[in-house]
Design an enzyme around this catalytic site. Structure first.
Site, short mmCIF file in Angstrom:
data_model
loop_
_atom_site.label_atom_id
_atom_site.label_comp_id
_atom_site.label_asym_id
_atom_site.label_seq_id
_atom_site.Cartn_x
_atom_site.Cartn_y
_atom_site.Cartn_z
N TYR A 179 25.21 -44.99 -32.76
CA TYR A 179 25.27 -43.59 -32.33
C TYR A 179 25.19 -42.68 -33.55
O TYR A 179 26.18 -42.15 -34.04
CB TYR A 179 26.54 -43.33 -31.53
CG TYR A 179 26.55 -43.97 -30.17
CD1 TYR A 179 25.39 -44.50 -29.61
CD2 TYR A 179 27.72 -44.05 -29.42
CE1 TYR A 179 25.38 -45.09 -28.35
CE2 TYR A 179 27.73 -44.64 -28.16
CZ TYR A 179 26.56 -45.15 -27.64
OH TYR A 179 26.57 -45.74 -26.39
N HIS A 213 25.34 -54.65 -27.26
CA HIS A 213 24.76 -53.41 -26.74
C HIS A 213 23.59 -53.65 -25.79
O HIS A 213 23.43 -52.93 -24.81
CB HIS A 213 24.30 -52.54 -27.92
CG HIS A 213 24.27 -51.08 -27.60
ND1 HIS A 213 24.44 -50.11 -28.56
CD2 HIS A 213 24.10 -50.40 -26.44
CE1 HIS A 213 24.36 -48.91 -28.01
NE2 HIS A 213 24.15 -49.07 -26.72
N SER A 251 26.23 -43.07 -18.43
CA SER A 251 25.53 -41.95 -17.79
C SER A 251 25.94 -41.82 -16.32
O SER A 251 25.10 -41.73 -15.43
CB SER A 251 24.00 -42.15 -17.89
OG SER A 251 23.31 -40.96 -17.57
N PRO A 252 27.26 -41.81 -16.05
CA PRO A 252 27.72 -41.79 -14.66
C PRO A 252 27.48 -40.48 -13.93
O PRO A 252 27.65 -40.43 -12.71
CB PRO A 252 29.22 -42.08 -14.79
CG PRO A 252 29.58 -41.50 -16.12
CD PRO A 252 28.39 -41.79 -16.99
N LEU A 253 27.10 -39.43 -14.66
CA LEU A 253 26.86 -38.14 -14.02
C LEU A 253 25.38 -37.86 -13.83
O LEU A 253 25.00 -36.74 -13.49
CB LEU A 253 27.50 -37.02 -14.86
CG LEU A 253 29.02 -37.11 -14.98
CD1 LEU A 253 29.56 -36.03 -15.90
CD2 LEU A 253 29.67 -37.02 -13.61
N GLY A 254 24.54 -38.87 -14.03
CA GLY A 254 23.11 -38.69 -13.80
C GLY A 254 22.83 -38.22 -12.38
O GLY A 254 23.38 -38.76 -11.42
N GLY A 255 22.00 -37.19 -12.24
CA GLY A 255 21.66 -36.67 -10.93
C GLY A 255 22.53 -35.51 -10.49
O GLY A 255 22.21 -34.83 -9.52
#
Length: 303
Positions: free
Chosen positions: A55, A130, A210-214
């Protein structure tokens, strides 16, 4: 804050973690804001912070994300002893911003030791491969994790961006020392359903990245009126209004309801964002609401 366990070893972490990637890649905030974001997470009861040696911004060197997390924890005025720092090895960046993968066992062992030096302490709490390297047999990469566990460089092991067969092989090779799987999964990206179900079956933590995608971040305060409310995920905004919550909180609460082994790790680069995400741990959705949110996946696929 509610808590969940990592694997079958009884180690508890917060039901919502902090994805620290936005704090050190391109476009990252300044040091003061980044540290304030980590501290806001801890103040909200978050005890799981996820980072990686890769990162960093293009043209940089591995490790700034780990060093930032270490500095933030050292500067925290409260009790951070219960915080589990999870990091990952096996990826890198190119100067033009692309991502590389390296699953060579010797490389992974060197990378883990370098991560430990940056994070400090006697061992890395949770070390994750990863991404599988198509040029290296997966079992060989897992062998490196096994060696790192045996020698005490890492306490717990995880894998990321994997399929069902790779999860089963990792469980066979690492046993109960494998505690987590980190794959992309969200309201908009549900292609990891089989992996989520297998983790529930095996008792492994499933950590969606990325659990908030959308779910548009333009409605963080839960107010209505954005064009996203007319799209396939309008139900998330409707449920948010009914609870006086943000759509992001509803998306995370929906994920938590998918399985008791799910531990979302939403990214954040502002204190406000992680405070909002952490509050999702206390949001309880009805069966009717969950059914409506489940149905958005079908609606989106047909859209």
């Amino acid at each position: 804050m509610r808590y969940r366990t990592l694997g079958g070893n009884g180690f508890r972490v917060s039901a919502i973690g902090l994805g620290a990637m936005p704090l050190s890649i391109e476009g990252h905030p300044d040091e003061r804001q980044a540290v304030a974001t980590v501290h806001a997470a801890l103040d909200a009861g978050v005890t799981l912070i996820d980072t990686a040696d890769s990162y960093y911004a293009p043209g940089g060197e591995p490790g700034p994300g780990e060093l930032l997390v270490a500095r933030a924890l050292a500067a925290y005025g409260g009790d951070a002893d219960a915080v589990l720092v999870a990091t990952k090895g096996g990826r890198g960046r190119t100067d033009d911003g692309d991502w590389t993968v390296n699953g060579d066992p010797e490389y992974l062992k060197r990378a883990a030791k370098a991560s430990l030096a940056r994070l400090g302490g006697p061992a890395i709490g949770l070390y994750q491969l990863h991404k599988p390297d198509p040029a290296v047999p997966f079992a060989e990469s897992l062998g490196a994790l096994s060696e790192l566990l045996d020698e005490g460089t890492i306490r717990l092991a995880g894998i990321s961006n994997v399929n069902v067969g790779q999860i089963r092989l990792a469980r066979e090779m690492l046993g109960d020392r494998l505690v987590s799987v980190q794959n992309r999964y969200s309201a908009a990206m549900r292609d990891g359903e089989a992996e989520l179900r297998l983790c529930a079956e095996l008792g492994l933590a499933f950590m969606p990245w990325s659990p908030l995608g959308g779910i548009s971040r333009s409605s963080l305060d839960g107010r209505s009126g954005g064009p996203e409310e007319q799209g396939p995920y309008a139900a998330f905004h409707t449920v948010a209004r009914n609870h006086g919550a943000s759509p992001q909180q509803v998306a995370l609460a929906w994920l938590l309801a998918r399985s008791s082994t799910v531990i979302p790790i939403p990214g954040a680069s502002r204190p406000q964002s992680i405070r909002d995400s952490a509050a999702a741990a206390e949001l309880v959705l009805s069966e009717e609401e969950l059914a409506a949110l489940d149905a958005t996946g079908t609606a989106a696929a047909a859209d």
